[in-house]
Design a protein around this motif. Structure first.
Motif, PDB file in Angstrom:
ATOM      1  N   GLY A   1      -3.993  -2.839   0.337  1.00 48.95           N
ATOM      2  CA  GLY A   1      -4.644  -1.544   1.395  1.00 48.95           C
ATOM      3  C   GLY A   1      -5.531  -2.293   2.470  1.00 48.95           C
ATOM      4  O   GLY A   1      -5.657  -1.437   3.328  1.00 48.95           O
TER       5      GLY A   1
ATOM      6  N   THR B   1      -9.536   3.023   2.366  1.00 49.15           N
ATOM      7  CA  THR B   1      -8.844   2.089   3.513  1.00 49.15           C
ATOM      8  C   THR B   1     -10.137   2.661   5.004  1.00 49.15           C
ATOM      9  O   THR B   1     -10.694   3.995   4.367  1.00 49.15           O
TER      10      THR B   1
ATOM     11  N   PRO C   1       0.717  -1.123   0.087  1.00 45.02           N
ATOM     12  CA  PRO C   1      -0.117   0.099  -0.081  1.00 45.02           C
ATOM     13  C   PRO C   1       0.806   1.244  -0.435  1.00 45.02           C
ATOM     14  O   PRO C   1       0.208   2.541  -0.535  1.00 45.02           O
TER      15      PRO C   1
ATOM     16  N   SER D   1      -7.759  -2.764   1.900  1.00 43.84           N
ATOM     17  CA  SER D   1      -9.464  -1.310   1.199  1.00 43.84           C
ATOM     18  C   SER D   1     -10.598  -1.969   1.436  1.00 43.84           C
ATOM     19  O   SER D   1     -10.878  -3.806   0.762  1.00 43.84           O
TER      20      SER D   1
END
Length: 1140
Positions: free
Chosen positions: A552, A573, A291, A554
């Motif tokens: 990430g 995220t 990320p 997310s």
């Protein structure tokens, strides 16, 4: 020194050795380091038959048993050695190769090894049927080399080893020189002209006269670089990154694998679609980018490539079934072809503002009616809008239909607060149903019958708590509904009865979204959790097949491009950092990560895709656009302000309109130039002369496949004032089943109320037309736009192809076909003509045919002799196959596997042909005369064929069984020519079928072949020559042998415009000049082209002020009867013709 620097040092040494012509040493270091696979050296070794060198070089990078690709590479090489020995009658050498080199492969297939061994008994290997086309040694090596290159490019072992880094010439010498300059500057007494005699020790100057050190430019080492050499290295060399190769079709894109050792719980209430066991294969662990480095472009091997005929023998299915798709391909010196789009194609101009009164949570455009928008809000309201005239057609507040049948948990939740937010609204594929997912337990499914007619269909208590997402899918060809929610489950429901079919459990957090898809006949569902976990499920009881993390961690939503070939996701995220990526399905890895999303996004950023080319996301108070093939932001649009931090966005199906939510509880509609022209047509004065009735289809007719009755509650929907102008283009209203069946022949005369002002164009000043330049006009027998819309390809009677290209310039910023700028009759610099084989053919008797690859790189074509595969970039013939008899009469690519083509034949058969293996998979027999039309539906998984026998046949593409057939009804008094062609074309909904015969146009519904609309030509002296759908599927262009062209509404087959030949042909045309073929522009619904008997190709567009071809006729009681040709003529004010 770090391993990375050591690797770079090896590359510098390789460049140095090559520049100094130490060729053998170069390849030894390449092999021993394993950092760079020199494809040119490998190609030369294979071409020269230096088999020991070939295998020795390969051994530095891979071994036979590394993976299936490596296994096949070594097999192909050793098999070629064996065949060459047999071809030279060197049986002793062949036996040695068989026992020493090929024996290892017998463990994978004893039958194959036995078949190879039997070749020793033949006097000529070509006596074996599979080797009958084996050519000379060099051509056989060349064909094998094509496959080897693709296998190497697809092999993960060679990942990042096929391209040499971009270095300036003599980079190592430059670095040494810089070091010497630095040493010289450190000398206590630097000389103006240092005498450098060795590199083994640091440089020092002797007694100095105090002069300063020389500039690096004058340094001796810098002044004498060795130039040239090593052409595959450096920025200017021809060696470019090679596209990769898809993994086996049985692997669900390479992601679906055998169930985990501890499978997740799956509760099944009955099967929907059972996928074969081989639908799952090896899982490659995903490589999710870190990320903290979102700028990286994760390029992986998943592009499609061309294979000419591959070697006739192969390993077992596990090894040999590597579906290297035939198209597209990129050859040296040729840039990858894709449609030509620019930021001007993006919908960025505000054309409408719709006031909702509450916060918009979800939107979805109708799949067939591009101006029909469904909206759901945060207080549970749903509204159906006709955005063209800013009219709210229907409105429904949140209400549970039958509270007593709901779970106690839901009843308690509603008792505390009888409100719910809409999380998702979505249309079914055909627009006959739409679903609404609410924040409290339930899902509502509505039937849509056109206009303002919405009926309750199903109420499902789907999940405990929030229902996050909803989608429609067709596993096993039965429509189902997929939901997910706060209870961490995904459920599948029958769309007809509402019965639960599957429950998929395994997520450790609430499920945020679902994305069902079908690829290579494998049906599956992606699901994403709010914790960033992504899973994939087959419709079986084996648990999730994929378990990995989104970039990430997310909270992510996933979506495919419109053509289903590319997968994207966008997520945010907890910290507000957003990621949008494209996935490499073959490995479950991130292929590329797009730049430009915010680091402090509010909520989860929403995104969408358009026309297989653009991505859009609502972020940082604007709409951001990307080209799918470019990491960098393409454009932004602020929609004239007023957008929230993360607005909700949605493209129309054609990509010409974009809906975006605002901070003022409204929706703005943005349009590109085509969309703006469509929207303007709603307010034009011409529309008032032709008002469309409020009901576009018969109301009250239930959808046949849905047997459950609706709840009594809330059956009627509030209808607003209908006095505003209605939609100017009658669309396919989602489901033709709501239209009454028609008799095969229409003879009913229209009532006075049905007579409207037919737009009759008889003068050149009433339209825009352009005849394309040509030097040798020969009648045009086939015509098609390229998929990019920037060129037109024609096949002439003399078997020659012609290609006209529009250039992108100041007059034509998009580079697409237009009447305002003439194109070039394009030809490659080599002067090669793209001409079909016509040996031993009578051109008057043949049926020419061609099919264009989806990326415009290749065309497959035939004119009565062998089928040829041409490169559109060079016009070269790549290969030929299937010589007559029988001759090919129609060609169609399989929508999911470009290696497979359907070939209609002169002998009435259809051959399903695998181009890669040069073999006929199966021969289909059902017609009585030659086959003249083929069309695939990738939704229904069927092939429709039509023939000169006026018969339609439906074939299941899973097993190629014939499902049903029907003959067209030829009207009495008409005697069609004995070999009259019947053409078929699927509407973009992939369910409704346009059937074109010289006597009629008809709309059928697959797979039952029910005729839902038919227009019959009553005038016996005139014949229909061709017809096709417009790009938006709302109109049909038809050409006639008197030179006229008519435009029909696709939903009702009513004539709305007629163009006489005087409007586009010269004032004194040659006798009997008329269009033989018509083709529609792929993205502009108002543009089409005609191929004429005199060799001319004309492009036609309406006047810019009009923006469309006429107006649809009025309707009574829904659809009403199709208008007869005589009535169409009567509706024309001054025209004596009795046909459109």
């Amino acid at each position: 020194m770090s391993s990375s620097l050591s690797r770079e040092l090896v590359f510098l040494i390789l460049q140095f050795l090559d520049e100094d012509k130490f060729k053998d040493t170069v390849h030894m270091l390449e092999k021993e380091s394993g950092f760079f696979f020199n494809m040119r050296y490998f190609e030369d070794a294979v071409t020269n038959g230096a088999w020991d060198d070939v295998e020795n070089y390969l051994s530095g990078f891979t071994k036979v048993d590394d993976n299936r690709y490596s296994l096949k590479i070594f097999f192909e090489i050793r098999k070629q050695k064996y065949l060459e020995a047999l071809d030279k009658q060197d049986r002793a050498k062949a036996v040695e190769i068989l026992c020493k080199d090929l024996k290892v492969f017998s463990t994978f297939s004893q039958d194959l090894f036995r078949e190879i061994t039997l070749l020793l008994t033949l006097g000529n290997i070509r006596e074996n049927e599979k080797l009958s086309k084996y050519g000379d040694t060099l051509s056989a090596r060349a064909m094998m080399l094509v496959e080897l290159k693709h296998l190497i490019e697809a092999n993960p072992v060679f990942h990042d080893k096929l391209q040499f880094p971009m270095l300036k010439n003599s980079r190592l010498r430059t670095l040494i020189n810089q070091s010497l300059n630095w040493q010289h500057q450190l000398c206590k007494n630097p000389k103006p002209n240092p005498d450098i005699k060795t590199l083994f020790v640091d440089h020092t100057c002797g007694q100095s006269n105090g002069a300063r050190a020389p500039s690096p430019v004058t340094n001796h080492l810098m002044a004498m670089p060795k130039m040239g050499g090593f052409p595959t290295l450096g920025a200017h060399g021809p060696f470019q990154p090679a596209p990769g190769h898809a993994l086996p079709a049985t692997s669900l894109g390479g992601w679906m694998v055998n169930p985990p050792s501890v499978p997740h719980q799956v509760v099944s209430s009955g099967p929907i679609g059972i996928v074969p066991n081989n639908a799952a294969s090896m899982l490659k662990r995903p490589r999710t980018p870190p990320p903290n480095n979102p700028a990286m472009d994760y390029q992986t091997a998943d592009s499609e490539q061309v294979l000419k005929r591959s070697r006739p023998f192969g390993l077992s299915d596990m090894v040999n079934n590597l579906p290297v798709n035939m198209l597209p391909v990129t050859y040296p010196g040729q840039s990858p072809a894709h449609p030509s789009y620019s930021s001007d194609d993006l919908p960025k101009t505000v054309v409408a503002n719709l006031n909702l009164g509450s916060v918009v949570k979800s939107m979805d455009f109708h799949p067939g009616q591009y101006t029909l928008l469904l909206v759901g809000t945060n207080i549970g309201d749903i509204a159906l809008w006709e955005v063209g005239n800013r009219e709210r057609l229907a409105f429904r507040k949140f209400q549970v239909w039958e509270l007593g049948r709901c779970t106690t948990t839901l009843q308690e939740a509603l008792a505390n607060e009888y409100t719910a937010s809409v999380n998702r609204v979505a249309w079914s594929h055909d627009g006959a149903l739409f679903g609404v997912a609410y924040s409290k337990h339930i899902v509502h499914i509505y039937e849509y019958h056109g206009g303002d007619d919405i009926q309750n269909h199903l109420e499902i208590d789907a999940h405990v708590g929030n229902v996050s997402d909803l989608a429609f899918s067709r596993p096993n060809k039965e429509l189902c509904i997929i939901t997910c929610g706060e209870d961490k489950a995904i459920r599948v429901w029958d769309a007809a009865t509402g019965s639960k079919q599957y429950t998929f459990e395994g997520h450790e957090a609430p499920v945020y979204s679902v994305c069902p898809h079908t690829k290579e006949n494998v049906q599956f569902i992606f699901s994403t959790g709010i914790d960033g976990k992504i899973k994939a499920w087959l419709y079986d009881n084996a648990g999730s097949r994929v378990d990995y993390v989104a970039p990430g961690h997310s909270c992510t939503a996933m979506a495919y491009s419109a053509d289903g070939t590319r997968l994207f996701s966008c997520g945010t995220t907890k910290e507000g950092e957003s990621y949008m990526v494209e996935w490499n399905e073959s490995e479950g890895a991130v292929k590329r990560m797009y730049h430009g999303l915010g680091k402090r996004s509010v909520g989860v950023v929403q995104f969408d895709t358009a026309i297989n080319r653009f991505l859009a996301a609502g972020d940082e108070f604007v709409i951001k656009f990307w080209d799918m093939d470019n990491l960098n932001l393409l454009a932004t649009a602020d929609a004239e302000g007023g957008l929230p931090a993360s607005p909700c966005i949605r493209f129309s199906a054609s990509g010409i309109l974009l809906a975006v939510s605002t901070s003022e509880n409204s929706v703005k509609i943005l349009a590109n130039s085509i969309g703006a022209r469509l929207m303007r047509s709603f307010g034009s004065g011409a529309l008032d002369a032709s008002r469309i009735a409020s009901e576009t289809v018969a109301k009250g007719t239930r959808i046949g496949v849905i047997g459950a009755s609706s709840s009594a509650a809330g059956t009627n929907i509030g209808v607003v004032d209908r006095n505003a102008p209605a939609m100017a283009v009658v669309a396919l209203n989602g489901d033709y089943r709501s239209l009454p069946d028609v008799e095969p022949t229409v003879t009913e005369e229209p009532s006075k109320s049905e007579i409207w002002k037919l737009t009759d164009i008889s003068k050149p000043s009433q339209l825009r037309s352009s005849r394309l330049p040509d030097v040798l006009p020969v009648r045009i027998v086939r015509l098609i736009y390229t998929n990019s819309g920037g060129a037109i390809l024609a096949l002439a009677y003399n078997a020659m192809h012609k290609l006209w290209r529009w250039q992108r310039n100041e007059q034509n910023s998009t580079g697409k076909a237009t009447t305002s700028v003439p194109p070039q009759l394009w030809q490659p610099s080599s002067g090669i003509l793209m001409t079909n084989d016509i040996s031993d053919t009578n051109l008057e008797e043949v049926i020419p045919c061609f099919a264009l690859s989806k990326n415009d790189s290749y065309v497959m074509s035939a004119s009565g002799a062998k089928i040829s595969l041409f490169s559109m970039a060079t016009f070269k013939t790549m290969t030929t196959f299937m010589p007559p008899p029988p001759a090919a009469t129609f060609l169609a690519f399989h929508p999911q596997d470009n290696n497979i083509i359907a070939v209609g034949m002169e002998d009435s058969s259809i051959q399903i042909y695998n181009v890669r293996y040069d073999e006929v998979i199966i021969k289909l027999k059902g017609h009585q005369k030659r086959v003249t039309g083929l069309a695939f539906s990738n939704v229904l998984n069927v092939l429709v064929s039509s023939g000169a026998d006026a018969q339609l046949c439906i074939w299941n593409t899973d097993g190629w069984e014939k499902q049903t057939s029907k003959f067209l009804h030829i009207p009495s008094g008409r005697s069609p020519t004995p070999l009259a062609q019947t053409r078929v074309e699927f509407h973009q909904d992939q369910v409704h079928l346009l059937v074109v015969h010289e006597t009629q146009i008809a709309i059928y519904e697959a797979p039952k072949l029910e005729c839902v609309k038919q227009w019959v030509l009553q005038e016996s002296s005139v014949s229909l020559t061709d017809a096709t759908y417009s790009s938006d599927g709302q109109s049909i262009y038809a050409s006639f042998d008197d030179g006229s062209v008519s435009m029909f509404t696709a939903a009702t087959l009513r004539v709305m415009c007629r163009i006489s030949p005087a409007a586009y042909l010269p004032s004194s045309p040659s006798p009997r000049v008329y269009p033989l073929v018509v083709t529609a522009h792929p993205s502009d619904p108002t543009q089409f082209a005609l191929g004429l008997t005199d060799g001319g190709v004309h492009v036609l567009e309406p006047l810019e002020a009009e923006g469309r071809w006429g107006t649809p006729p009025l309707l009574e009681n829904g659809a009403g009867p199709s208008i007869t040709p005589a009535a169409a003529a009567a509706a024309s004010s001054d025209q004596p013709s009795r046909y459109p």
